[in-house]
Scaffold this motif. Structure first.
Motif, PDB file in Angstrom:
ATOM      1  N   ARG A  27       0.688  -1.269   0.188  1.00 28.22           N
ATOM      2  CA  ARG A  27      -0.103   0.052   0.009  1.00 28.22           C
ATOM      3  C   ARG A  27       0.834   1.412  -0.001  1.00 28.22           C
ATOM      4  O   ARG A  27       0.225   2.535  -0.113  1.00 28.22           O
ATOM      5  N   THR A  83      -6.010   0.424  -4.534  1.00 28.18           N
ATOM      6  CA  THR A  83      -5.958  -0.604  -3.586  1.00 28.18           C
ATOM      7  C   THR A  83      -6.948  -0.545  -2.714  1.00 28.18           C
ATOM      8  O   THR A  83      -7.488  -1.846  -2.223  1.00 28.18           O
ATOM      9  N   ASP A  84      -7.805   0.456  -2.578  1.00 26.75           N
ATOM     10  CA  ASP A  84      -9.106   0.534  -1.974  1.00 26.75           C
ATOM     11  C   ASP A  84     -10.420  -0.219  -2.763  1.00 26.75           C
ATOM     12  O   ASP A  84     -11.426  -0.368  -2.140  1.00 26.75           O
ATOM     13  N   TYR A  85     -10.267  -0.440  -3.970  1.00 31.70           N
ATOM     14  CA  TYR A  85     -11.196  -0.762  -4.964  1.00 31.70           C
ATOM     15  C   TYR A  85     -10.930  -2.077  -5.510  1.00 31.70           C
ATOM     16  O   TYR A  85     -12.036  -2.876  -6.091  1.00 31.70           O
ATOM     17  N   LYS A  91     -14.812  -1.979 -13.079  1.00 32.13           N
ATOM     18  CA  LYS A  91     -14.352  -1.531 -11.816  1.00 32.13           C
ATOM     19  C   LYS A  91     -14.107   0.177 -12.134  1.00 32.13           C
ATOM     20  O   LYS A  91     -14.079   1.053 -11.189  1.00 32.13           O
ATOM     21  N   ALA A 136      -1.423   9.686  -1.522  1.00 33.46           N
ATOM     22  CA  ALA A 136      -2.742  10.165  -0.923  1.00 33.46           C
ATOM     23  C   ALA A 136      -1.941  11.367  -0.052  1.00 33.46           C
ATOM     24  O   ALA A 136      -2.644  12.337   0.010  1.00 33.46           O
ATOM     25  N   ASP A 179       0.373   4.059  -2.599  1.00 33.60           N
ATOM     26  CA  ASP A 179      -1.078   5.010  -2.549  1.00 33.60           C
ATOM     27  C   ASP A 179      -0.944   5.583  -1.365  1.00 33.60           C
ATOM     28  O   ASP A 179      -1.688   6.934  -1.572  1.00 33.60           O
ATOM     29  N   GLU A 180      -0.432   5.311  -0.222  1.00 31.17           N
ATOM     30  CA  GLU A 180      -0.214   6.168   0.794  1.00 31.17           C
ATOM     31  C   GLU A 180       0.603   7.531   0.631  1.00 31.17           C
ATOM     32  O   GLU A 180       0.292   8.420   1.064  1.00 31.17           O
ATOM     33  N   ARG A 210      -8.335   9.109  -5.408  1.00 32.47           N
ATOM     34  CA  ARG A 210      -8.803   7.581  -5.029  1.00 32.47           C
ATOM     35  C   ARG A 210      -7.635   6.514  -5.228  1.00 32.47           C
ATOM     36  O   ARG A 210      -7.001   6.480  -6.242  1.00 32.47           O
ATOM     37  N   ALA A 211      -7.447   5.875  -4.001  1.00 35.97           N
ATOM     38  CA  ALA A 211      -6.438   4.902  -3.968  1.00 35.97           C
ATOM     39  C   ALA A 211      -6.859   3.702  -4.724  1.00 35.97           C
ATOM     40  O   ALA A 211      -7.956   2.973  -4.258  1.00 35.97           O
ATOM     41  N   ILE A 252     -15.036   3.748 -10.503  1.00 36.55           N
ATOM     42  CA  ILE A 252     -14.256   4.747  -9.780  1.00 36.55           C
ATOM     43  C   ILE A 252     -14.360   6.155 -10.464  1.00 36.55           C
ATOM     44  O   ILE A 252     -14.475   6.992  -9.796  1.00 36.55           O
TER      45      ILE A 252
END
Length: 137
Positions: free
Chosen positions: A76, A97-99, A119, A83, A79-80, A94-95, A123
């Motif tokens: 992650r 890895t959350d979707y 998907k 973000a 993405d962190e 929008r990350a 998003i």
């Protein structure tokens, strides 16, 4: 080549000199894109697209072993960091890895499956609708 690129890819998944350099470039690009959009009446947003192997523990472990510090490796982490950049710059984010999940990708391929394409559209649609709600049209 594989022996050169795998350590570099793996080192993007934890804090170190290479990842700081790479995410410094991300920061610069997001800053420039946001400024351009702001100057021309657009809205800039970021959605990340993770590589399929971040959702497959066996595959992630094969990448992790190339890392300069496997104990700090985190699927992650990109993405962190992204973000953090987007939050500081007030850029919608929008990350992925959350979707996304493993089945959103073709087997042993970096491309999306039909489910993954659906998907991705969801998003983008959700992000667009959320941006419309925050703007006075």
């Amino acid at each position: 080549g594989y022996k050169t690129s795998m350590p570099e890819i793996a080192d993007l998944y934890h804090k170190n000199y290479l990842s700081d350099y790479a995410f410094g470039a991300v920061d610069y690009l997001v800053t420039e894109a946001k400024q351009h959009c702001d100057n021309h009446g657009g809205t800039f947003a970021v959605v990340t697209i993770p590589l399929w192997w971040v959702f497959d523990e066996n595959a992630a472990n094969k990448i992790k072993r190339h890392s300069s510090d496997a104990a700090k490796f985190s699927s992650r982490y990109p993405d962190e960091r992204t973000a953090e950049i987007c939050k500081r710059l007030k850029v919608p984010f929008r990350a992925g890895t959350d979707y996304f999940v493993r089945n959103d990708y073709l087997p042993n391929d970096f491309h999306w499956s039909k489910a993954g394409n659906k998907k991705a559209a969801e998003i983008i649609d959700e992000l667009y609708v959320s941006l419309l709600k925050t703007k006075k049209l």
